[in-house]
Enzyme design. Structure first.
Site, PDB file in Angstrom:
ATOM      1  N   GLY A 206       1.024  -1.092  -0.091  1.00 48.33           N
ATOM      2  CA  GLY A 206       0.252  -0.061  -0.259  1.00 48.33           C
ATOM      3  C   GLY A 206       1.010   1.288   0.197  1.00 48.33           C
ATOM      4  O   GLY A 206       2.098   0.698  -0.553  1.00 48.33           O
ATOM      5  N   ALA A 209       2.035   5.949   3.211  1.00 46.88           N
ATOM      6  CA  ALA A 209       2.365   6.907   5.287  1.00 46.88           C
ATOM      7  C   ALA A 209       1.745   5.403   5.790  1.00 46.88           C
ATOM      8  O   ALA A 209       2.309   5.725   7.295  1.00 46.88           O
ATOM      9  CB  ALA A 209       0.994   7.777   4.636  1.00 46.88           C
ATOM     10  N   VAL A 210       0.526   4.461   5.006  1.00 46.21           N
ATOM     11  CA  VAL A 210       0.103   3.644   6.330  1.00 46.21           C
ATOM     12  C   VAL A 210       1.408   2.726   6.578  1.00 46.21           C
ATOM     13  O   VAL A 210       1.818   2.489   7.484  1.00 46.21           O
ATOM     14  CB  VAL A 210      -0.860   2.940   5.626  1.00 46.21           C
ATOM     15  CG1 VAL A 210      -1.110   1.137   5.873  1.00 46.21           C
ATOM     16  CG2 VAL A 210      -2.257   3.917   5.281  1.00 46.21           C
ATOM     17  N   GLY A 211       2.759   2.351   5.419  1.00 46.29           N
ATOM     18  CA  GLY A 211       3.771   1.768   5.372  1.00 46.29           C
ATOM     19  C   GLY A 211       4.534   1.964   6.791  1.00 46.29           C
ATOM     20  O   GLY A 211       5.184   1.362   7.802  1.00 46.29           O
ATOM     21  N   GLU A 228       5.490  -3.104   0.629  1.00 45.37           N
ATOM     22  CA  GLU A 228       5.252  -2.932  -0.661  1.00 45.37           C
ATOM     23  C   GLU A 228       4.731  -1.765  -1.232  1.00 45.37           C
ATOM     24  O   GLU A 228       3.672  -1.841  -0.965  1.00 45.37           O
ATOM     25  CB  GLU A 228       4.417  -4.280  -1.327  1.00 45.37           C
ATOM     26  CG  GLU A 228       5.888  -5.729  -1.426  1.00 45.37           C
ATOM     27  CD  GLU A 228       7.090  -5.678  -2.318  1.00 45.37           C
ATOM     28  OE1 GLU A 228       6.737  -4.520  -3.264  1.00 45.37           O
ATOM     29  OE2 GLU A 228       7.901  -6.264  -1.632  1.00 45.37           O
ATOM     30  N   CYS A 262       0.844  -0.505  -8.956  1.00 48.06           N
ATOM     31  CA  CYS A 262       1.726   0.461  -8.022  1.00 48.06           C
ATOM     32  C   CYS A 262       3.205   0.846  -9.526  1.00 48.06           C
ATOM     33  O   CYS A 262       3.714   1.351  -8.862  1.00 48.06           O
ATOM     34  CB  CYS A 262       2.347  -0.168  -7.610  1.00 48.06           C
ATOM     35  SG  CYS A 262       3.050  -2.181  -7.939  1.00 48.06           S
TER      36      CYS A 262
END
Ligand code: NAD
Length: 453
Positions: A206, A209-211, A228, A262
């Site tokens: 994803g 930011a969430v990573g 990823e 992506c």
């Protein structure tokens, strides 16, 4: 116990850290029995996963059409077919890959008969958090890798592709060992509850930011992560390239899934003369793919939701419109769009586009192109169209990216022998084929020194 936890809007709205702990505890108990470790169990699970894909093509295609208006051809190739390729690679090679690898022993330091080897041990219970844009492939490919490595798995599909998420939550327990594999549907609440648990590996696909959230949560348990992520993957087009071929390949790979890939080519870097000719070639290539009205083409997808639609539409004014630009919020449709005369600091150049907009940025030559790439985040992929050996060597030596692909964007994903992953802001770690086994295993050093002698 055979239940598979499924949560999500309307099912388990109160999924808490306690529920997550109970679920992980259950899977860990299974893992501790040793059940997931034998080669036979792994191959059986992979064969079942294969059957899930081959026996449910219509249901999968329908769910993807609902979520993304994905065409059947795209579904068969980029969701089902690509995942089957990965599974088949494990079925063919897993036994060989799991064979411990001998290491040379320095003879002068060890008694005769000493042996050294590396063995691949399963990690335990792993969490796979997936994204919405290829919601079958991006969930099942890492799940396949985790199972091949002998782990128990919690799979968390994306809430932004709800039809596919619900289908995966129904099918995975119907095909796989439910004592070792669980699906948790849901969004931030459910993922946060899961991330509070002590997993042996977290595999996240994803945005960055969430990573960061995932990495912080994993740090609490010293849990290793694979991230990823995405970013802006540039395309360098040299003046010697056959622009009809370049345009056809760019249009096909940029506008697949309405640009929500992506590793989609994000923007083109080329010299002004080549840019002019490329504009015309792209108009032709887009028409060849989707006809004169892409809105009426079955082959053309839609934007996943209104939030992403509004975000992409806001980028359309970033340059001169060569083709496209039409959009319809009710249908979440944005036409395949090419923008020219785009300045390096235009809005479309400030974030990953993740939509059907292809900006062309001109640079005087190769030096400036290399500088342009190196001034920005290391991309997930760098695409190069050139016949010139020096240009190829310089781009390989003087830039960094998750992948370097000469000639056919996106296609490196289809080679299971290549690691798939980013570098720096585009990701941490990699998977596919043997690299998934490395990711989801502990490479254990074993030294065996004879007691006698
Ligand atoms: P998304 O919205 O589906 O989010 C991904 C996952 O993160 C989901 O399962 C979601 O539930 C979870 N999540 C969202 N917010 C969270 C939070 N606050 N805490 C914990 N979990 C949370 O997908 P996305 O991020 O919109 O995906 C698009 C991005 O992903 C793009 O940047 C794209 O390039 C990248 N991507 C990378 C790959 C790859 O393989 N490298 C593949 C697909 C997409």
């Amino acid at each position: 116990m055979t239940t598979t936890a499924t949560t999500g809007p309307g099912t388990h709205p109160d999924f808490t850290a306690e529920h997550a702990a109970a679920l992980v505890g259950r899977l860990r108990s299974t893992f501790r029995t040793g059940r997931t470790k034998p080669l036979d169990w792994r191959l059986q699970q992979l064969t079942r996963l294969r059957a899930l894909l081959t026996e449910n093509g219509d249901a999968i295609a329908a769910a993807l059409h609902t979520d993304l208006r994905k065409s059947r051809a795209e579904t068969d190739s980029m969701e089902i077919g690509s995942t089957l390729t990965e599974i088949d690679d494990y079925l063919e090679h897993l036994e060989e890959w799991l064979t411990p690898r001998p290491a040379a022993v320095p003879a002068h330091r060890f008694p005769e008969g000493t042996e050294a080897r590396t063995q691949f041990d399963p990690l335990g219970v792993v969490l796979v958090i997936s994204a919405w844009n290829y919601p079958v492939n991006l969930l099942l490919t890492p799940v396949a890798g985790a199972l091949a490595a002998g782990n128990a798995v919690v799979a968390k599909p994306s809430e932004l592709s709800p039809a596919t998420s619900a289908l995966m939550a129904r099918l995975l327990p119907a095909y796989l060992d439910t004592d070792a594999v669980a699906v948790v549907e849901g969004a931030v609440v459910e993922t946060t509850a899961l991330l509070a648990q002590d997993f042996d590996h977290v595999f996240y696909t994803g945005n960055g930011a969430v990573g960061r959230i995932v990495m912080r949560a994993a740090a609490e348990h010293l849990t290793p992560v694979t991230l990823e992520l995405g970013g802006k993957s540039p395309v360098f087009v040299d003046r010697d390239a056959d622009l009809a071929v370049v345009a056809a390949r760019l249009a096909h790979t940029k506008f697949a899934n309405a640009g929500q890939t992506c590793v989609a080519p994000d923007y083109v870097l080329t010299d002004p003369v080549t840019a002019d000719a490329l504009e015309a070639a792209l108009i032709t290539a887009i028409r060849n793919l989707f006809g004169t009205d892409p809105a009426a083409s079955d082959a053309y997808g839609r934007i996943v939701n209104e939030r992403h639609f509004d975000r992409v539409v806001a980028l359309l004014d970033s340059g001169r419109t060569v083709t496209g630009g039409q959009h319809d919020r009710a249908a979440k449709y944005i036409a395949p769009t090419v923008l020219a005369d785009v300045l390096p600091d235009a809005p479309v150049m400030r974030e990953e586009i993740f939509g059907p907009v292809l900006p062309i940025v001109t640079v005087p030559g190769l030096d400036e192109a290399i500088g342009f790439i190196n001034d920005r985040d290391k991309p997930l992929a760098l695409y190069v169209f050139t016949e010139n050996g020096t240009t190829r060597r310089r781009l390989a030596a003087e830039t960094s990216s998750g992948a370097l692909n000469f000639g056919l964007p996106i296609s490196h994903l289809a080679v299971p022998g290549l690691p798939f992953g980013g570098v720096g802001p585009s990701g941490t770690g990699s998977y596919h084929g043997h690299y998934s086994l490395v990711t989801f295993s502990h490479r254990r050093a074993v030294l065996d020194v004879p007691l006698a002698g």
